[in-house]
Structure formats: structure tokens, C-alpha cells
Design an enzyme around this catalytic site. Structure first.
Site, PDB file in Angstrom:
ATOM      1  N   ASP B  46       0.828  -1.210   0.000  1.00  0.00           N
ATOM      2  CA  ASP B  46       0.000   0.000   0.000  1.00  0.00           C
ATOM      3  C   ASP B  46       0.862   1.260   0.000  1.00  0.00           C
ATOM      4  O   ASP B  46       0.348   2.361   0.143  1.00  0.00           O
ATOM      5  CB  ASP B  46      -0.975   0.005   1.185  1.00  0.00           C
ATOM      6  CG  ASP B  46      -0.288  -0.080   2.536  1.00  0.00           C
ATOM      7  OD1 ASP B  46       0.953  -0.158   2.571  1.00  0.00           O
ATOM      8  OD2 ASP B  46      -0.990  -0.048   3.551  1.00  0.00           O
ATOM      9  N   TRP B 171      -4.197  -3.615  11.174  1.00  0.00           N
ATOM     10  CA  TRP B 171      -2.894  -2.982  11.347  1.00  0.00           C
ATOM     11  C   TRP B 171      -3.048  -2.018  12.547  1.00  0.00           C
ATOM     12  O   TRP B 171      -3.790  -1.035  12.429  1.00  0.00           O
ATOM     13  CB  TRP B 171      -2.559  -2.107  10.152  1.00  0.00           C
ATOM     14  CG  TRP B 171      -1.978  -2.641   8.892  1.00  0.00           C
ATOM     15  CD1 TRP B 171      -0.796  -2.238   8.321  1.00  0.00           C
ATOM     16  CD2 TRP B 171      -2.513  -3.608   7.976  1.00  0.00           C
ATOM     17  NE1 TRP B 171      -0.586  -2.895   7.127  1.00  0.00           N
ATOM     18  CE2 TRP B 171      -1.623  -3.749   6.896  1.00  0.00           C
ATOM     19  CE3 TRP B 171      -3.671  -4.398   7.975  1.00  0.00           C
ATOM     20  CZ2 TRP B 171      -1.843  -4.619   5.826  1.00  0.00           C
ATOM     21  CZ3 TRP B 171      -3.900  -5.268   6.919  1.00  0.00           C
ATOM     22  CH2 TRP B 171      -2.988  -5.388   5.866  1.00  0.00           C
ATOM     23  N   TYR B 173      -1.360   0.629  14.667  1.00  0.00           N
ATOM     24  CA  TYR B 173      -0.166   1.470  14.693  1.00  0.00           C
ATOM     25  C   TYR B 173      -0.409   2.718  15.528  1.00  0.00           C
ATOM     26  O   TYR B 173      -0.892   3.732  15.011  1.00  0.00           O
ATOM     27  CB  TYR B 173       0.179   1.912  13.266  1.00  0.00           C
ATOM     28  CG  TYR B 173       0.753   0.846  12.368  1.00  0.00           C
ATOM     29  CD1 TYR B 173       1.025  -0.439  12.844  1.00  0.00           C
ATOM     30  CD2 TYR B 173       1.040   1.120  11.036  1.00  0.00           C
ATOM     31  CE1 TYR B 173       1.556  -1.407  12.006  1.00  0.00           C
ATOM     32  CE2 TYR B 173       1.574   0.147  10.197  1.00  0.00           C
ATOM     33  CZ  TYR B 173       1.831  -1.112  10.682  1.00  0.00           C
ATOM     34  OH  TYR B 173       2.368  -2.061   9.847  1.00  0.00           O
ATOM     35  N   ARG B 175      -0.283   6.194  17.098  1.00  0.00           N
ATOM     36  CA  ARG B 175       0.323   7.504  16.803  1.00  0.00           C
ATOM     37  C   ARG B 175      -0.728   8.583  17.053  1.00  0.00           C
ATOM     38  O   ARG B 175      -1.910   8.284  17.176  1.00  0.00           O
ATOM     39  CB  ARG B 175       0.830   7.586  15.371  1.00  0.00           C
ATOM     40  CG  ARG B 175      -0.216   7.590  14.271  1.00  0.00           C
ATOM     41  CD  ARG B 175       0.406   7.642  12.878  1.00  0.00           C
ATOM     42  NE  ARG B 175       1.185   6.429  12.632  1.00  0.00           N
ATOM     43  CZ  ARG B 175       1.597   6.003  11.427  1.00  0.00           C
ATOM     44  NH1 ARG B 175       1.300   6.726  10.346  1.00  0.00           N
ATOM     45  NH2 ARG B 175       2.275   4.895  11.277  1.00  0.00           N
ATOM     46  N   LYS B 206      -1.622  -6.958  13.251  1.00  0.00           N
ATOM     47  CA  LYS B 206      -0.289  -6.580  12.785  1.00  0.00           C
ATOM     48  C   LYS B 206       0.184  -5.415  13.629  1.00  0.00           C
ATOM     49  O   LYS B 206      -0.492  -4.372  13.675  1.00  0.00           O
ATOM     50  CB  LYS B 206      -0.392  -6.178  11.313  1.00  0.00           C
ATOM     51  CG  LYS B 206       0.911  -5.805  10.673  1.00  0.00           C
ATOM     52  CD  LYS B 206       0.662  -5.278   9.255  1.00  0.00           C
ATOM     53  CE  LYS B 206       1.857  -4.514   8.738  1.00  0.00           C
ATOM     54  NZ  LYS B 206       1.532  -3.771   7.499  1.00  0.00           N
ATOM     55  N   GLY B 255       7.820  -5.023   9.000  1.00  0.00           N
ATOM     56  CA  GLY B 255       9.250  -4.860   8.862  1.00  0.00           C
ATOM     57  C   GLY B 255       9.699  -3.414   8.926  1.00  0.00           C
ATOM     58  O   GLY B 255      10.814  -3.125   9.326  1.00  0.00           O
ATOM     59  N   GLY B 256       8.815  -2.509   8.548  1.00  0.00           N
ATOM     60  CA  GLY B 256       9.207  -1.105   8.563  1.00  0.00           C
ATOM     61  C   GLY B 256      10.096  -0.747   7.395  1.00  0.00           C
ATOM     62  O   GLY B 256      10.027  -1.358   6.326  1.00  0.00           O
TER      63      GLY B 256
END
Lengths: 308, 308, 308, 308, 308
Positions: B46, B171, B173, B175, B206, B255-256
């Protein structure tokens, strides 16, 4: 089991509800160690979402596992087990039909800073139905500038739940810009919180144990003029029960932060003496080792049984 | 293929789901080089949307082509390929039935400055169904002031997806204004992110590999009191896996940024040692020349296979 | 009972409504001590929600009980009883068919500080139907910056209510940033409030008794130019009645804060003399001991009967 | 007409679409002077809405008339005619079946000052269907703080359009607080705009001709590292075409402000040389006298035909 | 009556509409003193809502009564009568079938101070249908920061109205932060307002008589360059008519504040000379004594008849 007179009396207050709702209320009343007494002890586990996993489960790591809580609630003889979507979904199939379930439909976390307290709606009535739950749970924050959002969410969920035969449990926890930190557990505010939940159509109302403090100046005048007693916990609980339609709505009290066993049992005695319908105990249950938790819950149930 | 014991065990955790969802979870588990091991390597693409085309595909211009990624995921033996609407639609017909697809349902770009992080919903469950996908994917940003919008979007999408037999991949994440930049990968925050996704009803979660840092003061006290180890990556991964319902939800790690092959493999070894269910590797795969990417992905799979 | 000429005349103004609505309007007109007179006294009890339980019910603790108000309204011979969801649901089954019910569909509380006055929608037309109500009630706050939200909510509820044969009662209480505190009961503002409610499609309009004050400069010029009398309460009520489609919409007046019996009866005489269709009396009824309340309500009814 | 190989190749990229969509794409490809070449010249007329009537039509007053544009597009041999609801509705019946129509579903005007650029949705998929259109058109402003609103609007419209067999054309025009004025036509931004539109599921993408400027620092590094050429217009167009799924999505370029014929033809030669699929020319067409406009459009078509 | 050629010509511009809409447009054209001429005089009465009852009706107190306006419009020979929900509902049954009705679907009042002008939607297409109306009416405020809300509301209402065979009348009144007070009636702005309403799909457009002033600098340049005449009212009206799709949409003009009879007739002569399709006259009609109002309206009609 046969219907006790008290069970019949309680159900009678919900006479306007359909048979589906009454069936689920009867299941709540007639399950566990307090079956038929009209008293309730419920296990709620939404702290994983609300406070984070380590803060919730590290004291008793078995509690990371969703199955643990089903088993604890069953073995302790609770009337019901309440949790968010993920936790219920994880065990609902394995424990199907063994204890009434309450799907908690909104949740907050401590990661975001919200301008005014407002939980996210995280589950649906359809979820409650497909998972075999008997009730939905929902938190409102009277006092928040986002009050209307919450009241309107629960309006829609309540309408849908009742149409599908589910009972409605409202956690009514005042907070937000409208009230002081101390005011969150003021006796006038707790009683007002109970009234609001009742007017919104809740079958079961959960509030915090009220403190001997009056938040609102206009309420203070009335408490003084009519000499409403607020000194002891039973006094204050009595006012909350009265505020829940003169005791015609089931009103139970939360335990709050983890405390010593003696503190808990003392508080529960006060709640019972004031006419509380029961307690909802999360952290004080699942953060203890299993055997201890069961012992504590049974001691709490014994107090309520005696008061029934 | 026959169901392995591990595949059965994993599916057993999702017992409350309908057969459609379990079928799609089984397809994820039983596809590619790790089929049946209960380990997963997924190719997500993406970045064209999230970072722009040149930043994503200029290092390996073949990757501008949507077909490239289908073929890469198939040839490398990934369990699934995840991408936004446009990329999946461009190849779904040509590659129909050759690899499980995950339609990423929300996306952000770097052109706008948003007050608080919030992706746009860019696809629908109907799209996932008409394109033959087995799962939907969705990003939440715990810590954002727009948290509620995202949690409520995924609530609705999850309900609809599950009703239609699709699995749900979140996902998670953290922030936004609620946490510091460093806190985005703090171990307490990553674990909390896993818990939130699990409570929201995700089948697959994830998160980012957690760092040895604790963001929240209240969590810090608990980590210290209960001596939760956070020194090594396996320690921290273990805490995240535990926070994903005691390992009863599939949790994989991203993995980034692009890194050297050795760095990647080292990290993957740490993830595997901590009990991770797998990795999701985007830029480190498709920004390498195809042969190199396949070699790397196969090395990653070998590590997970060994840990299974 | 046979239809009186006045009842027929009033119903004739609602000729565009369907038979279901006209049936429920006829029930309102033909119930209680004022049946057939075209005059109305209604008991509203939403103060538990709006002001809190102690402030509402401590003066007469029997009133904590939802059944109390049904019985009071029936025994006093009121035309109808109006309350929020919880209060009606608590007694609707026991008192089914004994008095027309008005489900109040939005409510506010005093715990939150709202930027601009805006009640939450707390009930539904479906609730009104399943509880056997004959009408819905709704509060608008003309003058509030959130005006559009309220007008659009009542638009939808009115459409739905009328389609299902329910009458619509609008509480039109100007307040908010657009007007001064004194202006809330200014005669131009009360009359404007009546006009707005009428234009929104209300069958029954509730406003506050207007004071001898004009809020809007543009209105002031017109009142002076056309010498509209505003000195006496009957003068001002007459202007409000005229503003309710020249008296072709039922317009009733609220009582406001608790007052002495003499003050109330004086005010009601003024209202009746000005052509008011009746009164809606909450606190002045249920905060008195039951016998006193019934006596007062009957005195009020007698005044209206005489004016009919 | 018979399907050319190029038409088949283009349709092949849209293999995941249903037959209805492919039929309408085939009509776009096979209509007008460029039929079958895989090149496109489209007449768009939304300037009446976007800039006002005098600024749009005073230079050629015949253009005030909606019929004028249908006839111009037909006579010049355009592939399609695109306009807002009012303009299409005014002529759709008279010109039914004579040229593919694209209903522009959102529009802005210059009268209001918006905090962040955001068009209003002014038409519906149902309108497109009842007017016999073959596609919907929609403008997004990547870079706007209202980005999510637009992406989510087009998500829903695209889903509905595709289900009903309509093609989707996205005007992708970056602007707003996230980017500088110059950056609106930067090559990295135009290419990113193409990528976003493609990922959102557009069949046809319209961007502005990119300038030799790079807006985003992170993109600049990549352009330099990988030596992506940006000096000439063909270079930059090539990058945009590549960013539209490696040329597997139809990408056309707008003409912008009125210019001299030579400037236009020069620009079109550059676009064609870079692999553009065509042009969309509004003001440069309808603001010229009809004969001149047709001559210009035919010259443009000749350039594209040569490049096919 | 037989269809006149002019009636046929006008209907021909609406060829894309369904038979239901065309039937209602034909009724508008063929009703009253101007039947068949293609000219229109409409009575609108929304001032009770918009300005308050006293300011609207005190000059002629009979006008407080909703029936008054139906009778006035019928007796004066107007083409149609337009009003909000309450006013229409009050008389629709008694006057059924005697004059075409336009249900005004949004309204504002002067009690609240809104940040940007935005009316509330106060009625529905369903209301229009159940009350026997032939058209809906809606006000937009181009220039308001809330423009998108209004354009999107009318988009949905228009779609629904047309599907049900109702005509659409848009009041296009520029105001708000985007334009100056004087600019609200600038000729460029009025013409732009007409264009926007036409593009939004209105069948009938109502604007204010334009003044000899140009608001927008970019428009000014164009007016000068192309020497668009704006000195006389007929000049300016001609530009507005042209901006309404070259006269292919019915465009009528409002009268504004109460004026002397001579001023009104002078203005109407100017409007007629410029090609206006007619006038919509509220306050100048109903604030006069009935006989005077009818005389005035008939004089206005005579002017338009002559210009037909």
C-alpha cells in the site's frame, strides 16, 4: 428452577418489555449462586481495552487468556459475565449456554487524549445476538460535552436490543467538563446518573458507590431543605436506589480500584445495607489468584444473600 | 491438503466465527511455503498510496505494475497478498484463485496535513467480495484524537465482513497527540495496540516490532512491579503475543523501512524466538530486485518454519 | 362520548392529517375533566432527567416512583401524561389505555456544560408506538446556535410520527446565544416560538407565559407601529394564540417554577382570558402532596372550563 | 465497429470489472474521431459552475446554451462530453445516444471561501443512469485537509457506479494546506495524484500537465537517487503514466487556462510524446468560435492519432 | 385548456424529465391569470418563519391565518402558492386541487446567530406528496461557508422529488463570508446564483433583481472586456436569463422588502423588459389589504402578459 416471589416482583417492573427481554432478565436473575434472590454479582472484564493489558492482567497472568474469565465467572457463581467483543467472541462458543453474557458495546483506551470523554462504539446488537448474549452493556459519561452523542447512541442500541429481546445494562459514570473530579462520585451526581440511565430505558444500572459530597449548588439546597441523609454509605446508596425509579430498576455498584479483601467486604456490606441490588467486580476479582478471587466473590454473594 | 494439528488448534480459537470466516482463515493458514505450520509471511503493498509512487517503486521500477506484486507473492510462497482497491482490482481477475487476497480498506497519503492521524476509508466489503478476497485489512491509529472514528469504522466493517465470511486483519499502529514519537514503538504501547485490535474482533493483528521503552507512567509501574522482561526483542514480542489473548489471536509483525538483508533476518529471528506468528514485509520485498526479494522472503519463511 | 362542536371545530383545523393522527388528537381532546371543551391540562414529568432526582422529587418523595405520576394524571382528570422513555416504560403496561400518553423524545440534563443548548434525542417513534402512546413530544430551543440540529430532528420525527398516526407536541423554548436571558420570555420571542413550532408542523404547541418585554429591535418597531397591546398577560397570550395560525393550532402554556397556589391560579386566569388552550403543569403538580396537587389541578381545570 | 487490438488490450486491464462497465469503457474507446486508437479527447464543461457564467461563456455567448456543447463535442468527434447535472439534463434527451456522457458528480464555485478545498456532491449515480450516461466524473483534491471526505465520497460513488455498469473518471487535482501553490503541478505531486486516483479505483484519471519541479523533500531524494528524468514534458508525462499502474490505467491531461492555438498544440505534442492517453479540453474549446474550436480539436486529435 | 406553443416550447426544455415532473410543470404553466403565457406570478409566504409573526402579519392581521393566503393566491390568479410545512398543512385539505402548491423545504429564523448562513431542512418530499404539492422549494446561499451542506441537501431532495414527479424550485440568494453585503445583489453574483441553481438541476430559479455593481474582480475584467451591459435593469436581467442556460430554465425574480405600488410596477416593467419569466411576491402582496393586494398582483400580471 421455580420463579421466586422476588424474581416475579422484579420482572413485574419490566412489564412493558417484550417476552424476549423478560426471558433474558429472568436468566440474569435466576443464574448462579444468587439465583432467585433478586441480588446480583457480575464479572466485568473490559480493563484490557480500557487500561491496557499489562496494567490489567500482569498481576495474575492467567487472566491474559479470554477463557479464564468465562471459567471464573461460572465457577464463582456470578449472575453474568460482561466483556467487549473480542473477549466474548474468543470464548462464546466453548462456553455457550453456561452463563449469561453481556456484550459491552463501547470502550475507551488510555492512549488518546480526548477533548471530552467519549467511548467508541465497538460492537453491535447483531454481535450480541450471534454470540448468544442476553444483554448489551454501554457506558455513558453524564457531564461530558459529548453527552448527546452517547445518549443518542444508546437510544438506538436500546431500541434495537429490546426489539430483539436483549436486556440493556448502562454503566453511568459522570465525568467531563461539566463536573469536578471529586464530583464524579458525589452523592447527588451518582443519584442523577442513576436517574438518567433509568430514563434512557436501562434495565440494569451500574453506578459508582457515592461519597459524602454534594457537587451541584442547586442540589445542595434541596438536600439540606429536605434533610436527605448522606453521612453513611447505606444512606447514600438508599438515595441512589430511590433515584432509580424508587427501586423499580435494578441498580448495582462497581468496585473500582483493587483494594484489600476487608475493604471490599466492608463496602459491600454498606451497599447491601442501603438496598443495592448487587455489585459488579472486575479488577478485584480477576487480579487476584483464582482461588482467592472465588473465595472473595462467594463472600460478597453471601453478604447480598443475607440482605435479600 | 490435510489439516495439521497446529492449523486445527488455531482455527479452534476462532470457534465463534461462522464457517465462511473459518474457511478463509484456513486458506490463509494453508497457503504458500508455510502452509499448515501456523506461521505467516504476507506481502503488503500500500506504499504507492501511503508514500507516493516514486518513493515506493523507483528502486525497482517493475513494481509500478500491479501484476508484479501478485506474481511476487505467489512465487515467493507468501500466505497472502494485501493491497488497496486499485492495485487488487488491476490483477484480481488474471490471478484469480492463485493466492489469498486481503483488501486494504483504508489509506492515507503524505500530501495532506491532518490535524490528527486518520486514514480515509477507500474500499468496501462488497469490493472485497466481488474481487474474490478472503479478508479485509484496516489500519487503526490508537493514540489519535480521531480514534473513535477509526474504531467505529472497523466495527461496522468487521460486522459486515464476518457476516459475509471474510476474515479481518487489523494494522494497529499507535500515533497521534496521545503519545510521543518514541512511544509509537514502546513495548507497553505495542502490546496495548495488540490488545485493542484483539478486543475489536480482529482475526489477525499486525503491530510493529516493540522497542525497549515504556511510554505510559502507569504501565511503567506495573512492568516494574511484576518484573515483565523487556530487554530483548523476544521478551518484548512475548509480551505482545500474550497481550493478543494469550497467543490465541494470530499476531504478526511489520518490517518497517528498507533495511539490509542481515538486519532483517536478525530481526525476524528475534520475532520468531518471541513466538510471533509471522511477518508482513512490504518495502523490504518489492524494492529489491525480484530474485533477491524471493530469496529474502524464503529465508524469512525458513526461520519461521524452524520456529513452528 | 359524543363529539362536541368545539371538538369538531378543532379537529377540522387538522384536516390534512390522516385518520390515525385525528384519532389520537380526538383522544387528547376527549379525555379527562376537560373532555370535549377544547381545553387541556397536561401533566409533564421530565424534571428527573432535566434537573435531577432530588431537586425534582425530594419535596414529595412518592414522586420518585414512576407509577405515581400515571395515577396522579388519571385521578386529577388530566388530558394526557407526558414523560421520557424510562418513566413511561415503567408504567405503560400497568396503566395501559387509561390516559393518553405523550413520549418526550428529547432531553437535557444539568451535568454537562453545552456550548449551545441542545437536548439529546432519547426516544423513538417506535418506542411511542410500542408503549401505546398517542403523541410524541419534542423540545426545540429557537435562538440556539444548534437550532438546525433540532429543527431537522423534529422534521424527521414528525414525518415518521404522522405517518404512524401519532400527534406531535412541540415544547418551543427560545434560548441560546441569539437572545438575552430576559428575551427568553419576551412577548415577541414567545410568539415567534409559537409560529416556528406551528410552521414545523406541530399539532400542539407549548410555550412559556410571555412577559411584557420586546427583545428584537425590528419587532419592537412593528409592535409600536401597529399598536399591538402587551401590557396584560391576556394581551400577550392573545398575540401568541394569533401567532399560532390565528388560533388554529392548539397552544398551551407551561407553569414554570414552583409557585404558591394563588400565584398559579392568577396566572392561569390570565392565560385563559387571553384564549390559551390550556396549561401543562409539572413541578407545581407533582411536588405538592397528592391531595393538594389534585385540588390545584382541578381548580385550574375549572378556570379553563369556564373560559371554554 | 470491430474491436482493434489496442482497444482489446486496454479493456484487458479492466478484466475485474463487470460486463456493464466494460461495455461503457468500450463505448468511450470506440467513439469519435479517435475510435479504436486507445487515445481520447474529451470535452468537459463545468466552468459555468466552477468560475461563473460570464467568465466561462461571455467570450463565445453561444456557449451559454447547454445544447451548444453537446453539438460541439459530437461535431468535433470527441470521445465523450462531461458536465454537471443541470447542463447534461438540459440536453440529454435531445442528444440521446449520440455521444458518451460523463456526469460530473461534484462541483465547487468561487463565491464561498472554504477553509480547505472541498467540492459539493451535486449529482448521483441514479442521475447518471436515468440520463443515459456511461460514466461518472469526480474531483478529488489531494493535499486538502478535507481529503478524507472526498476519498470516502468517491469510494461510495465508485462502488455504486461499478455495480450499475458505469465507468469512473477521477479528476485528481492536488491543492490545499498540505502543498504549496507551485507544488500543485510539481511532477512528484501530479504523479502521486495519478497513483491515488488509480488506487481509489478510477478507470480514467485526469491530471494536470506536470512542471519541472519537485515538491516533497522525501520524493526529491528518490528522484535524484534514481535519476528520474523531469526536464522535458514527455519525461514528466512518462513518470505520470508509469505512476498510473505502469500505464495500465487510462490517464489523460487537462489543458488549463485558455491559450493560443500554438501553445496548445505544442503542449499536446509533449503529452503525446510522453505516452498520454489523451486530453480533456474545456475552455480552450468552447471559448473559441465554433469553427475554430472544431479545427483545434481536430488538430489535437490528429496529434494523438499519430502517436497511437 | 389546450397547450399553447409557448407552453410546449418551455416543456420541451425539460425533455429529460419524467412525465410526472412534466405534468407538474405544465400545471404551473397553465394555472391562473397567466396560464399558457409562459409567465409566472407566485405567492410565497415563509416570512412568518423567516422574520417572525408580528413583523410579517401585523400590517394585515388577516394574514395570521393560513387559509388567507390560499384564498389570496387563488383569487389573484397566481400560478402557485409556496409556503413551509405548517402553513401548507393547515389549508391543503380545504383548498385541495385549487392551486398548485410548492412546499418550501428549508427555513431560517432571526432568533439564532449562525456562524454562516444555513437554513434548517424543515419538510420532506413525502410531505409534499401527501399534501398534494406539485413542487418543492429550497433556498441555497451561495457564498456561505456552509455552501456544501445546502448543495448536498438539495441534491438529495431533487433526486427524490424528480423520481416522484415533483418539480424543483430553487431560491438562490448569495450571502455569507465569501461576498460583501452589496455583492449579494451584484449582477455578476445574481447571474452566478442563477447558473448554480440551474446546474444543480432546478426547474424554476428564483433570484433577486440584480443591481449595477460587479462583485468579483475576475468577473469585472470579463464584463469589461466583452462589454456586457449592466446599466439598466433590463440589461442586468437579460444577463441573468442568459445565465440560466440561455433562457432555457424558468427564472423569476423576488420583490424584496415592502415598497410602494409604483416602485413595484416600475421594477416589474424592468424585469419583464429583460426577459424575466415572472415574479414571486410575498410581503408586497399579503401585507397589503386584500383588495389592494389583488389589484397589485393583477397589475403585475398584466405587465407580464403584455411582455409574453
Amino acid at each position: 428452577m421455580a420463579m421466586t416471589d422476588r424474581a416475579k416482583e422484579i420482572l413485574h417492573w419490566y412489564a412493558s418489555d417484550n417476552v424476549g427481554v423478560k426471558t433474558n432478565l429472568a436468566r440474569l436473575i435466576n443464574h448462579g449462586a444468587l439465583a432467585g434472590t433478586g441480588k446480583f454479582v457480575i464479572l466485568p472484564v473490559d480493563q484490557g481495552f480500557e487500561h491496557g493489558p499489562a496494567r490489567s492482567f500482569a498481576p495474575n497472568p492467567d487472566a491474559y487468556d479470554p477463557d479464564y474469565h468465562f471459567q471464573l465467572a461460572i465457577d464463582a457463581g456470578c449472575n453474568a459475565y460482561a466483556a467487549p467483543l473480542g473477549f466474548l467472541e474468543a470464548g462464546a462458543d466453548r462456553f455457550a449456554g453456561r452463563i449469561p453474557l453481556i456484550l459491552k458495546l463501547n470502550n475507551s483506551d488510555t492512549l488518546a487524549k480526548m477533548a471530552q470523554p467519549l467511548s467508541a462504539v465497538t460492537g453491535s446488537v447483531e454481535d450480541a445476538l450471534r454470540l448468544g448474549c442476553g444483554a448489551i452493556g454501554f457506558t455513558i459519561y453524564p457531564g461530558s460535552g459529548e453527552r448527546n452523542v452517547m445518549y443518542e447512541e444508546i437510544r438506538e442500541l436500546t431500541l434495537e436490543a429490546k426489539a430483539h429481546g436483549l436486556a440493556v445494562v448502562i454503566w453511568s459514570y459522570p465525568r467531563g467538563a461539566g463536573i469536578s473530579k471529586e464530583g464524579e462520585t458525589a452523592v447527588d451526581v451518582c443519584a442523577y446518573a442513576a436517574q438518567i440511565a433509568a430514563q434512557l430505558g436501562a434495565h440494569v444500572i451500574k453506578v459508582k458507590p457515592p461519597k459524602d459530597f454534594i457537587e451541584q449548588p442547586e442540589a445542595k439546597k434541596v438536600f439540606e431543605k429536605h434533610a436527605i441523609p448522606t453521612k453513611t454509605l447505606p444512606d447514600r446508596v438508599r438515595h441512589c436506589v430511590q433515584s432509580a425509579f424508587n427501586g423499580k430498576r435494578i441498580i448495582i455498584f462497581s468496585g473500582g480500584e483493587a483494594k484489600s479483601t476487608d475493604e471490599i467486604l466492608d463496602e459491600v456490606k454498606g451497599l447491601a445495607a442501603g438496598g443495592a441490588f448487587g455489585s459488579i467486580m472486575g479488577r478485584n476479582s480477576f487480579q487476584r489468584p483464582r482461588a482467592e478471587a472465588i473465595k472473595l466473590l462467594q463472600a460478597v454473594m453471601a453478604i447480598y444473600k443475607q440482605s435479600a
